[in-house]
Design a protein around this motif. Structure first.
Motif, mmCIF file in Angstrom:
data_model
loop_
_atom_site.group_PDB
_atom_site.id
_atom_site.type_symbol
_atom_site.label_atom_id
_atom_site.label_comp_id
_atom_site.label_asym_id
_atom_site.label_seq_id
_atom_site.Cartn_x
_atom_site.Cartn_y
_atom_site.Cartn_z
ATOM 1 N N GLN A 46 14.492 1.859 0.505
ATOM 2 C CA GLN A 46 14.996 1.763 -0.989
ATOM 3 C C GLN A 46 14.500 0.650 -1.701
ATOM 4 O OE1 GLN A 46 19.398 1.399 -0.010
ATOM 5 N NE2 GLN A 46 19.564 2.825 -1.371
ATOM 6 N N THR A 47 14.127 -0.483 -0.964
ATOM 7 C CA THR A 47 13.796 -1.534 -1.428
ATOM 8 C C THR A 47 12.350 -1.275 -2.011
ATOM 9 O OG1 THR A 47 15.159 -3.185 -0.171
ATOM 10 C CG2 THR A 47 13.200 -4.186 -1.177
ATOM 11 N N ALA A 48 11.417 -0.687 -0.975
ATOM 12 C CA ALA A 48 10.116 -0.418 -1.677
ATOM 13 C C ALA A 48 10.067 0.697 -2.754
ATOM 14 C CB ALA A 48 9.304 0.305 -0.335
ATOM 15 N N ALA A 49 10.970 1.617 -2.864
ATOM 16 C CA ALA A 49 11.204 2.516 -3.940
ATOM 17 C C ALA A 49 11.370 1.965 -5.289
ATOM 18 C CB ALA A 49 12.266 3.399 -3.466
ATOM 19 N N SER A 50 12.122 0.770 -5.173
ATOM 20 C CA SER A 50 12.366 0.339 -6.678
ATOM 21 C C SER A 50 11.245 -0.432 -7.140
ATOM 22 C CB SER A 50 13.468 -0.632 -6.055
ATOM 23 O OG SER A 50 13.008 -1.886 -5.634
ATOM 24 N N GLY A 87 10.276 -0.108 7.113
ATOM 25 C CA GLY A 87 11.042 1.036 7.225
ATOM 26 C C GLY A 87 10.438 2.134 8.061
ATOM 27 N N GLN A 88 9.027 2.172 8.117
ATOM 28 C CA GLN A 88 8.549 3.022 9.044
ATOM 29 C C GLN A 88 8.643 2.763 10.481
ATOM 30 O OE1 GLN A 88 4.326 3.341 7.807
ATOM 31 N NE2 GLN A 88 4.767 5.345 7.171
ATOM 32 N N VAL A 89 8.484 1.370 10.818
ATOM 33 C CA VAL A 89 8.738 0.867 12.200
ATOM 34 C C VAL A 89 10.338 1.473 12.653
ATOM 35 C CG1 VAL A 89 9.125 -1.106 13.481
ATOM 36 C CG2 VAL A 89 7.243 -0.693 12.087
ATOM 37 N N TYR A 90 11.332 0.939 11.897
ATOM 38 C CA TYR A 90 12.801 1.494 12.110
ATOM 39 C C TYR A 90 12.872 2.962 12.281
ATOM 40 C CZ TYR A 90 14.298 -3.348 11.308
ATOM 41 O OH TYR A 90 14.842 -4.839 11.209
ATOM 42 N N GLY A 104 6.101 3.285 -3.779
ATOM 43 C CA GLY A 104 7.534 3.570 -4.289
ATOM 44 C C GLY A 104 7.824 5.018 -4.071
ATOM 45 N N SER A 105 6.656 5.653 -4.510
ATOM 46 C CA SER A 105 6.653 7.234 -4.391
ATOM 47 C C SER A 105 6.940 7.602 -2.723
ATOM 48 C CB SER A 105 5.558 7.659 -4.875
ATOM 49 O OG SER A 105 5.538 7.597 -6.283
ATOM 50 N N LYS A 106 5.853 6.823 -1.997
ATOM 51 C CA LYS A 106 6.083 7.379 -0.557
ATOM 52 C C LYS A 106 7.296 6.912 -0.070
ATOM 53 C CE LYS A 106 1.103 6.377 0.414
ATOM 54 N NZ LYS A 106 0.172 5.505 1.110
ATOM 55 N N ALA A 107 7.911 5.554 -0.389
ATOM 56 C CA ALA A 107 9.291 5.433 0.150
ATOM 57 C C ALA A 107 10.388 6.370 -0.441
ATOM 58 C CB ALA A 107 9.481 3.963 -0.393
ATOM 59 N N GLN A 108 10.298 6.921 -1.698
ATOM 60 C CA GLN A 108 11.109 8.028 -2.029
ATOM 61 C C GLN A 108 11.021 9.276 -1.173
ATOM 62 O OE1 GLN A 108 10.615 8.209 -6.307
ATOM 63 N NE2 GLN A 108 11.844 6.603 -6.571
ATOM 64 N N PRO A 145 6.912 -4.949 -1.644
ATOM 65 C CA PRO A 145 7.148 -3.561 -1.403
ATOM 66 C C PRO A 145 6.523 -2.715 -0.275
ATOM 67 C CG PRO A 145 6.352 -3.734 -3.311
ATOM 68 C CD PRO A 145 6.464 -5.134 -3.090
ATOM 69 N N HIS A 146 5.141 -3.201 0.084
ATOM 70 C CA HIS A 146 4.631 -2.804 1.425
ATOM 71 C C HIS A 146 5.160 -3.233 2.632
ATOM 72 C CE1 HIS A 146 1.644 -1.932 -2.100
ATOM 73 N NE2 HIS A 146 1.140 -0.913 -1.153
#
Length: 74
Positions: A50-54, A33-36, A60-64, A26-27
């Motif tokens: 989305q993948t990290a959030a799952s 995701g941050q790079v993109y 997951g919280s950061k990704a959400q 997830p990391h």
């Protein structure tokens, strides 16, 4: 992540994608995701968030939160 910190997003993207081929974490998805997102590619960023959030937990919280921020830009 060093490449991303140096704002060499092309190298960071390459390195993180290589990492994901060996071991999906997830990391790695979150940081890719941050790079993109930094590159302005919100579609791919959102997908990796989305993948990290799952995964749940802190990452997951950061990704959400990033997904929500992208959604609010739309």
């Amino acid at each position: 992540m060093v490449s991303a910190q140096l704002k060499d997003y092309t190298a960071a993207e390459r390195d993180l994608n290589r990492s994901l081929r060996y071991l999906e974490t997830p990391h790695a998805h979150y940081y890719l995701g941050q790079v993109y997102e930094k590159q302005g590619n919100t579609r791919n960023a959102y997908s990796h968030y989305q993948t990290a959030a799952s995964a749940g937990g802190d990452i997951g919280s950061k990704a959400q939160a990033r997904m929500q921020a992208i959604g609010n830009q739309g």
